[in-house]
Design a protein around this motif. Structure first.
Motif, PDB file in Angstrom:
ATOM      1  N   TYR A  99      -3.169  -2.742  -2.478  1.00  0.00           N
ATOM      2  CA  TYR A  99      -4.405  -2.214  -1.919  1.00  0.00           C
ATOM      3  C   TYR A  99      -4.325  -0.687  -1.919  1.00  0.00           C
ATOM      4  CZ  TYR A  99      -8.410  -3.577   1.077  1.00  0.00           C
ATOM      5  OH  TYR A  99      -9.654  -3.865   1.585  1.00  0.00           O
ATOM      6  N   LEU A 100      -5.344  -0.021  -2.435  1.00  0.00           N
ATOM      7  CA  LEU A 100      -5.401   1.440  -2.344  1.00  0.00           C
ATOM      8  C   LEU A 100      -5.948   1.803  -0.971  1.00  0.00           C
ATOM      9  CD1 LEU A 100      -6.546   3.946  -5.050  1.00  0.00           C
ATOM     10  CD2 LEU A 100      -7.207   4.260  -2.667  1.00  0.00           C
ATOM     11  N   PHE A 101      -5.133   2.498  -0.205  1.00  0.00           N
ATOM     12  CA  PHE A 101      -5.461   2.775   1.194  1.00  0.00           C
ATOM     13  C   PHE A 101      -4.987   4.184   1.515  1.00  0.00           C
ATOM     14  CE2 PHE A 101      -6.903   1.203   5.075  1.00  0.00           C
ATOM     15  CZ  PHE A 101      -7.090  -0.168   5.023  1.00  0.00           C
ATOM     16  N   ASP A 102      -5.839   5.176   1.365  1.00  0.00           N
ATOM     17  CA  ASP A 102      -5.382   6.560   1.459  1.00  0.00           C
ATOM     18  C   ASP A 102      -6.036   7.286   2.628  1.00  0.00           C
ATOM     19  OD1 ASP A 102      -5.089   9.497   0.878  1.00  0.00           O
ATOM     20  OD2 ASP A 102      -3.986   8.683  -0.828  1.00  0.00           O
ATOM     21  N   ASN A 145     -11.383  -8.979   0.356  1.00  0.00           N
ATOM     22  CA  ASN A 145     -12.413  -8.602  -0.611  1.00  0.00           C
ATOM     23  C   ASN A 145     -12.816  -9.812  -1.439  1.00  0.00           C
ATOM     24  OD1 ASN A 145     -12.559  -5.789  -0.028  1.00  0.00           O
ATOM     25  ND2 ASN A 145     -10.638  -5.472  -1.117  1.00  0.00           N
ATOM     26  N   LEU A 146     -14.114 -10.038  -1.555  1.00  0.00           N
ATOM     27  CA  LEU A 146     -14.628 -11.147  -2.350  1.00  0.00           C
ATOM     28  C   LEU A 146     -14.853 -10.745  -3.800  1.00  0.00           C
ATOM     29  CD1 LEU A 146     -17.177 -12.590   0.243  1.00  0.00           C
ATOM     30  CD2 LEU A 146     -14.774 -13.211  -0.103  1.00  0.00           C
ATOM     31  N   GLU A 147     -14.817  -9.460  -4.062  1.00  0.00           N
ATOM     32  CA  GLU A 147     -14.974  -8.911  -5.412  1.00  0.00           C
ATOM     33  C   GLU A 147     -14.383  -7.510  -5.399  1.00  0.00           C
ATOM     34  OE1 GLU A 147     -19.241  -8.187  -6.176  1.00  0.00           O
ATOM     35  OE2 GLU A 147     -19.534  -8.668  -4.052  1.00  0.00           O
ATOM     36  N   ASP A 148     -14.352  -6.871  -6.562  1.00  0.00           N
ATOM     37  CA  ASP A 148     -13.874  -5.482  -6.588  1.00  0.00           C
ATOM     38  C   ASP A 148     -14.680  -4.666  -5.589  1.00  0.00           C
ATOM     39  OD1 ASP A 148     -12.227  -6.327  -8.589  1.00  0.00           O
ATOM     40  OD2 ASP A 148     -13.273  -5.286 -10.203  1.00  0.00           O
ATOM     41  N   SER A 149     -13.998  -3.996  -4.680  1.00  0.00           N
ATOM     42  CA  SER A 149     -14.700  -3.341  -3.568  1.00  0.00           C
ATOM     43  C   SER A 149     -14.188  -1.929  -3.313  1.00  0.00           C
ATOM     44  CB  SER A 149     -14.551  -4.169  -2.289  1.00  0.00           C
ATOM     45  OG  SER A 149     -15.110  -5.458  -2.435  1.00  0.00           O
ATOM     46  N   ILE A 150     -15.104  -1.100  -2.812  1.00  0.00           N
ATOM     47  CA  ILE A 150     -14.792   0.258  -2.369  1.00  0.00           C
ATOM     48  C   ILE A 150     -15.411   0.429  -0.985  1.00  0.00           C
ATOM     49  CG2 ILE A 150     -15.020   2.724  -2.844  1.00  0.00           C
ATOM     50  CD1 ILE A 150     -15.502   2.007  -5.790  1.00  0.00           C
ATOM     51  N   ALA A 151     -14.650   0.999  -0.065  1.00  0.00           N
ATOM     52  CA  ALA A 151     -15.159   1.165   1.298  1.00  0.00           C
ATOM     53  C   ALA A 151     -14.569   2.414   1.940  1.00  0.00           C
ATOM     54  CB  ALA A 151     -14.837  -0.069   2.141  1.00  0.00           C
ATOM     55  N   TRP A 160      -9.890   6.447   6.023  1.00  0.00           N
ATOM     56  CA  TRP A 160      -9.276   5.985   4.786  1.00  0.00           C
ATOM     57  C   TRP A 160     -10.341   5.631   3.751  1.00  0.00           C
ATOM     58  CZ3 TRP A 160      -7.795   4.836   9.652  1.00  0.00           C
ATOM     59  CH2 TRP A 160      -6.442   5.003  10.006  1.00  0.00           C
ATOM     60  N   ILE A 161     -10.034   5.876   2.486  1.00  0.00           N
ATOM     61  CA  ILE A 161     -10.792   5.266   1.411  1.00  0.00           C
ATOM     62  C   ILE A 161     -10.035   3.999   1.036  1.00  0.00           C
ATOM     63  CG2 ILE A 161      -9.591   6.546  -0.421  1.00  0.00           C
ATOM     64  CD1 ILE A 161     -12.219   6.503  -2.013  1.00  0.00           C
ATOM     65  N   ILE A 162     -10.768   2.926   0.813  1.00  0.00           N
ATOM     66  CA  ILE A 162     -10.155   1.624   0.538  1.00  0.00           C
ATOM     67  C   ILE A 162     -10.711   1.090  -0.779  1.00  0.00           C
ATOM     68  CG2 ILE A 162      -9.647  -0.654   1.473  1.00  0.00           C
ATOM     69  CD1 ILE A 162     -10.726   0.343   4.166  1.00  0.00           C
ATOM     70  N   ILE A 163      -9.825   0.792  -1.717  1.00  0.00           N
ATOM     71  CA  ILE A 163     -10.237   0.229  -3.001  1.00  0.00           C
ATOM     72  C   ILE A 163      -9.328  -0.950  -3.312  1.00  0.00           C
ATOM     73  CG2 ILE A 163     -10.578   0.675  -5.466  1.00  0.00           C
ATOM     74  CD1 ILE A 163     -10.891   3.632  -4.833  1.00  0.00           C
ATOM     75  N   GLY A 164      -9.921  -2.065  -3.714  1.00  0.00           N
ATOM     76  CA  GLY A 164      -9.099  -3.222  -4.037  1.00  0.00           C
ATOM     77  C   GLY A 164      -9.868  -4.283  -4.787  1.00  0.00           C
ATOM     78  N   PRO A 165      -9.151  -5.141  -5.539  1.00  0.00           N
ATOM     79  CA  PRO A 165      -9.785  -6.227  -6.278  1.00  0.00           C
ATOM     80  C   PRO A 165     -10.063  -7.418  -5.375  1.00  0.00           C
ATOM     81  CG  PRO A 165      -7.427  -6.307  -6.628  1.00  0.00           C
ATOM     82  CD  PRO A 165      -7.688  -5.095  -5.768  1.00  0.00           C
ATOM     83  N   ALA A 166     -10.735  -8.420  -5.903  1.00  0.00           N
ATOM     84  CA  ALA A 166     -10.948  -9.665  -5.160  1.00  0.00           C
ATOM     85  C   ALA A 166      -9.599 -10.239  -4.754  1.00  0.00           C
ATOM     86  CB  ALA A 166     -11.715 -10.660  -6.025  1.00  0.00           C
TER      87      ALA A 166
END
Length: 516
Positions: free
Chosen positions: A283-286, A423-429, A323-329
């Motif tokens: 998980y990208l969590f910065d 995440n249910l799909e590729d997501s950015i939050a 944090w910015i959060i990026i991750g796949p399903a």
């Protein structure tokens, strides 16, 4: 959210004491047996998975992802052994004197080896070949050896070989081992390749609100400490239109972001997230994204409901908070309570997320926090929790709050609430933790606990954070703490009065009871 954000950011090593581990296994074993209770051959189980039938607590209720690869090395669930023409389990014969150890312990021992020794050991027997090719072992090796300087090649072992010996030809096909039975290894593959069941997504019982005033938000949700999903408050965010993959890669260039225990460029991370098929995706969590790329911080603004941010009085000494959060399903955060007794908001920019929340007085099934709150024992992956524990909540009197949060929506997570997110799909939050007047006393109480050095997070100076924060608050808002303490005491007194009055009156008839 820093507590679980750190947990997800690591390699998910299970840190359980014996008592916790035993309790977890007792609960897991019943549910895991449900999955393989039919004792059918693996081919039949997989065939039923692919039928996408809907059922409860059985293999028939699950379906595989369209992109699911064949089961790794022919590993079968243990129940299949009872349908085998012979009673031979190559798992045991190939381990020799190690056969009495659990699969988890075997893998813990193998985790002490480096890549070269692991590769050599895999040639000793068919059983050791299967164990030594277990993907999480190679994942840990890559992350420890290569840090963030690697390109992902479909499997972690191939990634390691490519990074260490670039001239080697990468072969992803592996050997299939006959008569190898292991629930643990099979479930690892299964969790990585299962679709979310429809009934895991259908419950949506969170309160939704749109266009409410700040005063209404405070009185209806923040003061009573209740979750809410807010709609329509991100309409001015430039990020909603701009933040796609190409834009972010171009904007961020060679900047490296926190991904688990390593730092990666966005382009390298997206390559990984496109190819990886594992039960616990990185998980990208910065927490420092806005410092690294200031334009990212300019593309969004804090919703008006969360504008009070009392930790800001600490300036640069404040704990991590956004944090910015990026991750796949399939990526996400397993059950946790946000750090330092803060509340949080989480805004989805792209994709969608499934949320499950339990109030502070209800510990989720399968979750075992230590008495001091330092550690939380829970299933290794999020899908594993859904498989083994989700159905339990259907019969609970206090059911969890659930929802799917979509792009453009924001969820408010009150302090002290347990929550899980997948995440249910590729997501950015974007997510931020905050302290307002409503939870200031809770935060101060948390920061001055005797074991603050163990439980406070997001700052280097855990021991002195309480004194620094209280002093800064009093300097910026003189008398605020005493005022809040006075109001809290008044509420307690009022509550006691109401309790006594209710005990001697009949609320239906409006008359006194004479039972006293």
């Amino acid at each position: 959210m820093r507590g679980a954000k750190n947990l997800i950011a690591q390699t998910h090593k299970r840190k359980r004491n014996i008592k916790q581990k035993t309790a977890w296994k007792k609960q897991c074993s019943v549910s895991r047996n449900h999955i393989f209770a039919s004792r059918k051959p693996e081919a039949d189980i997989l065939h039923e998975l692919e039928k996408e039938k809907v059922g409860d607590d059985s293999a028939e209720g699950f379906s595989l992802k369209a992109s699911a690869p064949s089961n790794s090395h022919g590993v079968q669930p243990l129940g299949n052994l009872y349908f085998s023409p012979s009673s031979h389990n190559s798992r045991n014969s190939g381990l020799g004197n190690l056969r009495s150890l659990t699969d988890e312990l075997v893998l813990e021992i193998l985790g002490l080896l480096g890549g070269t020794h692991l590769g050599v050991l895999s040639t000793v027997s068919k059983s050791l070949y299967v164990f030594c090719n277990h993907e999480p072992l190679w994942r840990n090796i890559v992350l420890e050896t290569c840090k963030g300087g690697f390109l992902f090649y479909e499997t972690w072992k191939s990634t390691y070989v490519s990074a260490i010996r670039p001239s080697f030809e990468i072969l992803n096909s592996g050997l299939n081992v006959r008569d190898f039975y292991s629930d643990y290894l099979f479930q690892s593959w299964l969790c990585a390749n299962l679709e979310m069941k429809p009934e895991w997504l259908e419950r949506d019982n969170i309160v939704r609100a749109k266009g409410i005033s700040v005063e209404e938000f405070v009185s209806r949700f923040e003061e009573p400490n209740k979750p809410v999903l807010l709609e329509g408050c991100l309409e001015n965010w430039a990020a909603l239109d701009k933040w796609d993959r190409n834009y972010l890669i171009e904007l961020c260039g060679n900047v490296q972001f926190s991904v688990g225990p390593v730092e990666m460029k966005l382009e390298e991370y997206f390559r990984y997230s496109d190819l990886a098929k594992e039960e616990r995706p990185l998980y990208l969590f910065d927490p420092r994204f806005a410092r690294k790329v200031p334009n990212l911080g300019l593309d969004y603004e804090v919703p008006v409901y969360f504008s009070e941010d009392l930790f800001s009085v600490l300036g640069d000494e404040r704990p991590d908070y956004r944090w910015i959060i990026i991750g796949p399903a399939g990526s996400g955060s397993s059950f946790h309570i946000d750090p330092n007794s803060t509340s949080a908001w989480n805004a989805v920019i792209k994709g969608s997320k499934k949320w499950i929340l339990f109030p502070p007085d209800v510990v989720p099934p399968g979750v075992h926090p230590s008495p001091d709150g330092v550690e939380v024992a829970c299933p290794v992956s999020i899908i594993e929790w859904f498989m083994n524990f989700y159905n339990e909540t259907r019969s609970w009197k206090k059911k969890p709050i659930e929802c799917v949060c979509k792009a453009g929506e924001v969820i408010f997570v009150p302090n002290g609430w347990w929550h899980l997110v997948i995440n249910l799909e590729d997501s950015i939050a974007i997510t931020q933790n905050f302290v307002s007047r409503r939870n200031l006393l809770n935060v101060l109480d948390f920061l001055k606990k005797p074991n603050a050095c163990m439980i406070v997070s997001g700052t280097r100076d855990r021991v002195n954070l309480y004194e620094k924060f209280k002093k800064a608050i009093e300097a910026s808002f003189p008398g605020i703490v005493d005022d809040l303490l006075s109001k809290a005491e008044d509420k307690k007194i009022q509550k006691k009065k109401l309790s006594f009055w209710e005990s001697v009156t009949d609320s239906n008839a409006g008359a006194f009871k004479f039972s006293f």
